[in-house]
Write an enzyme that holds these catalytic residues in place. Structure first.
Site, short mmCIF file in Angstrom:
data_model
loop_
_atom_site.label_atom_id
_atom_site.label_comp_id
_atom_site.label_asym_id
_atom_site.label_seq_id
_atom_site.Cartn_x
_atom_site.Cartn_y
_atom_site.Cartn_z
N GLU A 1 -4.28 -4.28 -2.68
CA GLU A 1 -3.89 -3.30 -1.73
C GLU A 1 -4.31 -1.93 -1.81
O GLU A 1 -4.70 -1.26 -0.58
CB GLU A 1 -2.27 -3.05 -1.75
CG GLU A 1 -1.35 -4.30 -1.39
CD GLU A 1 -1.06 -5.26 -2.33
OE1 GLU A 1 -1.77 -5.38 -3.50
OE2 GLU A 1 -0.48 -6.14 -2.13
N PHE B 124 14.92 -8.41 -4.77
CA PHE B 124 13.27 -8.99 -5.15
C PHE B 124 12.51 -8.10 -4.40
O PHE B 124 12.52 -8.07 -3.16
CB PHE B 124 13.36 -10.41 -4.85
CG PHE B 124 11.94 -11.01 -5.13
CD1 PHE B 124 11.60 -10.94 -6.55
CD2 PHE B 124 11.16 -11.23 -4.10
CE1 PHE B 124 10.23 -11.48 -6.68
CE2 PHE B 124 9.92 -11.95 -4.24
CZ PHE B 124 9.50 -11.98 -5.78
N GLN B 125 11.55 -7.63 -5.08
CA GLN B 125 10.40 -6.73 -4.43
C GLN B 125 10.95 -5.55 -4.02
O GLN B 125 10.15 -5.22 -3.06
CB GLN B 125 9.55 -7.83 -3.63
CG GLN B 125 8.78 -8.77 -4.41
CD GLN B 125 7.62 -9.24 -3.68
OE1 GLN B 125 7.68 -9.60 -2.42
NE2 GLN B 125 6.71 -9.70 -4.38
N LYS C 246 12.49 -5.74 6.44
CA LYS C 246 12.34 -7.04 6.91
C LYS C 246 13.31 -7.52 8.16
O LYS C 246 12.77 -7.75 9.04
CB LYS C 246 12.28 -8.07 6.05
CG LYS C 246 11.89 -9.40 6.53
CD LYS C 246 11.58 -10.38 5.31
CE LYS C 246 11.12 -11.87 5.84
NZ LYS C 246 10.93 -12.69 5.06
N MET D 77 -19.64 10.52 -17.22
CA MET D 77 -19.10 11.87 -17.19
C MET D 77 -18.26 12.08 -18.25
O MET D 77 -18.10 13.33 -18.72
CB MET D 77 -18.47 12.05 -15.70
CG MET D 77 -18.01 13.45 -15.41
SD MET D 77 -19.41 14.42 -15.40
CE MET D 77 -19.78 14.50 -13.72
C1 LIG Z 1 -8.93 6.00 -11.97
C2 LIG Z 1 -9.69 6.97 -12.81
N1 LIG Z 1 -9.49 6.63 -14.11
C3 LIG Z 1 -10.42 7.81 -14.66
C4 LIG Z 1 -10.97 8.76 -14.25
C5 LIG Z 1 -11.60 9.85 -15.20
N2 LIG Z 1 -13.11 9.61 -15.17
C6 LIG Z 1 -13.90 10.50 -14.39
S1 LIG Z 1 -15.53 9.98 -14.47
C7 LIG Z 1 -15.37 8.81 -15.32
C8 LIG Z 1 -16.37 7.84 -15.75
C9 LIG Z 1 -16.95 7.04 -14.93
O1 LIG Z 1 -18.07 6.12 -15.12
P1 LIG Z 1 -18.98 5.61 -14.42
O2 LIG Z 1 -18.31 4.93 -13.35
O3 LIG Z 1 -19.74 4.56 -15.17
O4 LIG Z 1 -19.64 6.53 -13.93
P2 LIG Z 1 -20.91 7.46 -14.69
O5 LIG Z 1 -20.21 8.80 -14.76
O6 LIG Z 1 -21.34 6.83 -15.79
O7 LIG Z 1 -21.99 7.85 -13.71
C10 LIG Z 1 -13.87 8.68 -15.81
C11 LIG Z 1 -13.23 7.58 -16.75
C12 LIG Z 1 -10.99 8.79 -13.02
N3 LIG Z 1 -11.78 9.84 -12.18
N4 LIG Z 1 -10.50 7.84 -12.10
#
Ligand SMILES: Cc1ncc(C[n+]2csc(CCOP(=O)(O)OP(=O)(O)O)c2C)c(N)n1
Ligand SMILES: [Mg+2]
Lengths: 592, 168
Positions: free
Chosen positions: A65, A127-128, A177, A497
């Site tokens: 979803e 349920f749900q 529903k 990042m």
């Molecule tokens: C759902 C979610 N969980 C955690 C984060 C924190 N976060 C921001 S950037 C990142 C790393 C992303 O890694 P990747 O997709 O490999 O991209 P890169 O920075 O290596 O280009 C994380 C964990 C987020 N933005 N969104």
């Protein structure tokens, strides 16, 4: 792809009663909905049965979803139309939350229909069952629980109206529903008016005049444009304003494409990873015009530092609560950005015709000289390598190969910032990413939503090996609907990042930021029937991109093995001011 | 919640619909605004609810609160009563010990503050008192702490003075 539904001209009336589910479908037809992104379940079975009996809109079956929400969101971002998603009660609704919150933070117009347990079971931990209206309340523009079949049509009409008007946003309609089985005649209201909701569109002319005078007399004027320009379809008006005044402009992450990046007066993106010239000009300007932007923390950095330079601020925004929220505004203009910019342009023309429009041209020339000096720092230059693929280089080549015309979706991380910095967007609604919530996992479903809306367009999903795995199941949806998306994965084997922040603030303690046990992405793509490619050498980058985009009807997954240690520059550290950037040239990349 | 920031009474009219109250309460908690009290009831027009919120904050915070309230789709009108002249009243019910010497003392205090004894039992009185929040505070202050058995306060209601009317 579904045919575009025809607009019915006469007032729709069903002479004999039909079910609530059928009414709901008729409402969607009335709203000219082309796609509904969804996933079935118990509480929405009547609705799915009604969908089975219609062919005016196409239902897209996702694999989770969350992806339905993101796809509907991107459909909206890339077209300006309202995105529609349909989920079942309980887990269907909770899975949708991330998608709703993502859309809410970026003001995307959507209508979400969620199934609910029957009215007689509400409150009994059926349920749900979950309190969907309660759970979503903080992340929707508005929501409704429909308790009577007679209210479905009016509620849907309101939902579409509220979602798309004023400052747009997601609106959720929760339908038990039993209501979808109850019978009622169908009548769709022709208009809505709500005594409690009357968004202002026209800006105050006196304020607009004042703003224009300030800008004309400014020594160091600057325009800062945000997502509101894109969402408000105000791009053409903004271009006209900048051309007739000849003043510099920067854009937020969300505003990219609202003003052409190739234009001389564009200083690039500002903010945490903005260009040197944009951030310096933002700090040093004496009159600032903010258009559809909200001075958020990633944009102006430390507020105190930002305010340490005196400047007069003009702010155009549709949402009064955006004005003076983080920074005190001198000249607020509440209104639809397009309408306000049109009024400004008209005023300039009238004043020019009667020679009343006098700008401070000498000062402006000196201002541009200063800006060009900042530009000469070439803050986006990076050291090329024959050995490792530089992520920035991949984006540059992507821009070349797609002639800058692709729709680019991205996930969240370093790759997102590189895409924003190096893919020079010249048109609005081409750059699709999660700016406000920063949701990893949006990239692939965003690309789906865009490709459905623009079946013949080039759609690239720039992602990381971390983010892509958050909605990787959608490779299946892409196969089912033959979506020719190109995934550009910048695979640095790190949550890059996070690693970058650990380098700057935690003395290189890479706590849980290494991505171990990655799948063989080529085989994974192939397992779904897609084309997979792995690229390891800089010299193969361009060729691979060309080859991929030449496969016009295929989904291609490009796994670029990039330089693991590359960081995003410029960078403003948390809590620092706009002019306190760290540039790549300040730090030999190797030192890190 | 006590803060040193100026106290404001915000009055609003909203659609009398299920969930309306939680939209307002949720807004205050989500954005970290103070709520000293919140009262709500339907108006003479049963489709509308009237809500009185007592809050505190700097001018900028109050401005944001008003804007954020106006942004709620169900909210029809919002007024910061502190922008003009207004009257504020709150009702308090206090159950006090009324044994021995306390019995006379409580009656006296009640008279001084123009309260009414609305229930009498062997060992206690229940006193009804209306007034501004500060008057109710003063009453509580002036009682012997040991004599107070229970207090119930409604939170403030406010209305503009003279022609100052909040109506649809
Ligand atoms: C759902 C979610 N969980 C955690 C984060 C924190 N976060 C921001 S950037 C990142 C790393 C992303 O890694 P990747 O997709 O490999 O991209 P890169 O920075 O290596 O280009 C994380 C964990 C987020 N933005 N969104
Ligand atoms: Mg990565």
């Amino acid at each position: 792809m579904a045919d575009t539904p025809k607009n019915s001209s006469s007032k729709p009336l069903s002479s004999k009663p039909i079910t609530g589910a059928e009414i709901l479908i008729r409402c969607l037809h009335e709203e000219n909905v082309e796609f509904v992104f969804g996933y079935p379940g118990g509480a929405v079975l009547h609705i799915y049965d009604a969908i089975y009996h219609q062919d005016k809109f196409k239902h897209i079956l996702v694999r989770h979803e969350q992806a339905a929400l993101h796809a509907a969101d991107a459909y909206s971002r890339s077209t300006g139309k309202v995105g529609v998603a349909l989920v079942t009660s309980g887990p269907g609704a909770t899975n949708a939350i991330t998608g709703i919150a993502t859309a809410y933070m970026d003001s995307i117009p959507m209508v979400i229909i969620s199934g609910q347990v029957p009215t007689y079971a509400i409150g009994e931990d059926a349920f749900q069952e979950c309190d969907t209206v309660g759970i979503t309340r903080p992340c929707v523009k508005h929501n409704f629980l429909v308790k009577d079949v007679k209210d479905i049509a009016a509620t849907m009409k309101k939902a579409f109206y509220v979602a798309a008007s004023g400052r747009p946003g997601p609106v959720l309609v929760d339908i038990p529903k039993d209501i979808t089985a109850d019978l009622c005649k169908f009548e769709y209201p022709e208009s809505v008016s709500l005594r409690s909701y009357n968004p202002v569109t026209k800006g105050h002319l006196g304020q607009i005049k004042k703003a224009l005078k300030l800008l004309a007399e400014a020594k160091r004027p600057m325009v800062y444009s945000g997502g509101g320009v894109v969402l408000g379809d105000a791009s053409a008006h903004l271009i006209k304003l900048i051309q007739s005044m000849g003043i510099p402009i920067t854009s937020t992450l969300m505003g990219l494409g609202g003003f052409p990046a190739s234009d001389e007066k564009f200083l690039g993106m500002l903010g945490m990873h903005g260009t040197y010239e944009a951030n310096m000009a933002m700090q040093e300007c004496d009159v600032l015009l903010a258009v559809g932007a909200r001075f958020d923390d990633r944009v102006i950095g430390n507020t105190k530092h930002f305010l340490s330079n005196p400047r007069t601020i003009i702010h155009i925004d549709i949402d009064p609560s955006s004005i003076s929220k983080r920074v005190k505004i001198d000249v607020p203009i509440v209104g639809d950005v397009k309408s306000v910019l049109a009024d400004m342009n008209e005023l300039i023309e009238t004043e020019k015709a009667s020679n009343q429009f006098v700008q401070n041209t000498n000062a402006l020339a000196a201002w541009f000289k200063q800006i060009n000096a900042w530009r000469s720092k070439k803050c986006l230059d990076f050291a090329q390598s024959d050995e490792f693929i530089k992520p920035q280089y991949v984006i540059q080549k992507l821009h070349e190969v797609t002639k800058g015309e692709a729709f680019v979706t991205s996930d969240v991380g370093q790759h997102q910032m590189w895409a924003a910095q190096y893919y020079k967007f010249n048109d609005p609604r081409r750059w699709i990413n999660s700016g406000g919530l920063g949701t990893m996992g949006v990239g692939l479903p965003y690309a789906m939503g865009v490709q459905f809306a623009h079946p013949n367009a080039q759609v690239a999903c720039v992602t990381g090996e971390g983010s892509i795995q958050m909605n990787i199941q959608e490779l299946s949806t892409c196969a089912q609907y033959h979506l020719p998306i190109k995934v550009i994965m910048l695979n640095n084997r790190y949550l890059g990042m996070v690693r970058q922040w650990q380098e700057f603030f935690y003395e290189n303690r890479y706590s849980e930021s290494y991505m171990d046990s990655l799948p063989d992405f080529v085989k994974l793509a192939e397992a779904y029937g897609h084309v997979g490619m792995q690229i390891t050498k800089p010299s193969d980058v361009e060729g691979a991109l060309k080859e991929a985009f030449d496969m016009k009807s295929r989904f291609v997954f490009l796994d670029f093995i990039t330089d693991q240690k590359e960081n995003v520059f410029p960078m403003i550290q948390n809590g620092k001011g706009l002019s306190e950037m760290i540039l790549a040239s300040d730090i030999g990349a190797e030192d890190l | 919640m006590t803060t040193n920031a100026p106290r404001h009474i915000i009055s609003l009219l909203m659609e009398n619909e299920a969930g309306a109250l939680s939209r307002v309460a949720g807004l205050f908690s989500a954005r970290g605004y103070n709520i000293e009290s919140l009262t709500v009831a339907a108006t003479e027009d049963p489709t509308l609810s009237r809500m009185t919120i007592v809050t505190s904050g700097s001018e900028a915070v109050i401005e944001q609160i008003i804007k954020q309230l106006n942004k709620l789709i169900d909210v029809v009108k919002v007024l910061d009563l502190n922008d003009g002249k207004f009257i504020e009243r709150e009702l308090m019910l206090v159950k006090v010990k009324a044994t021995g010497a306390f019995r006379e003392e409580m009656k006296r205090m009640c008279d001084i503050f123009r309260g009414r004894i609305i229930d009498v039992a062997d060992g206690s009185f229940t006193i009804e008192l209306t007034g501004s929040g500060t008057k109710l505070d003063a009453f509580i202050e002036s009682l012997d702490k040991a004599a107070i058995l229970e207090t119930v306060r409604t939170g403030a209601s406010g209305i503009g003075r003279g022609d100052r009317i909040l109506k649809v």
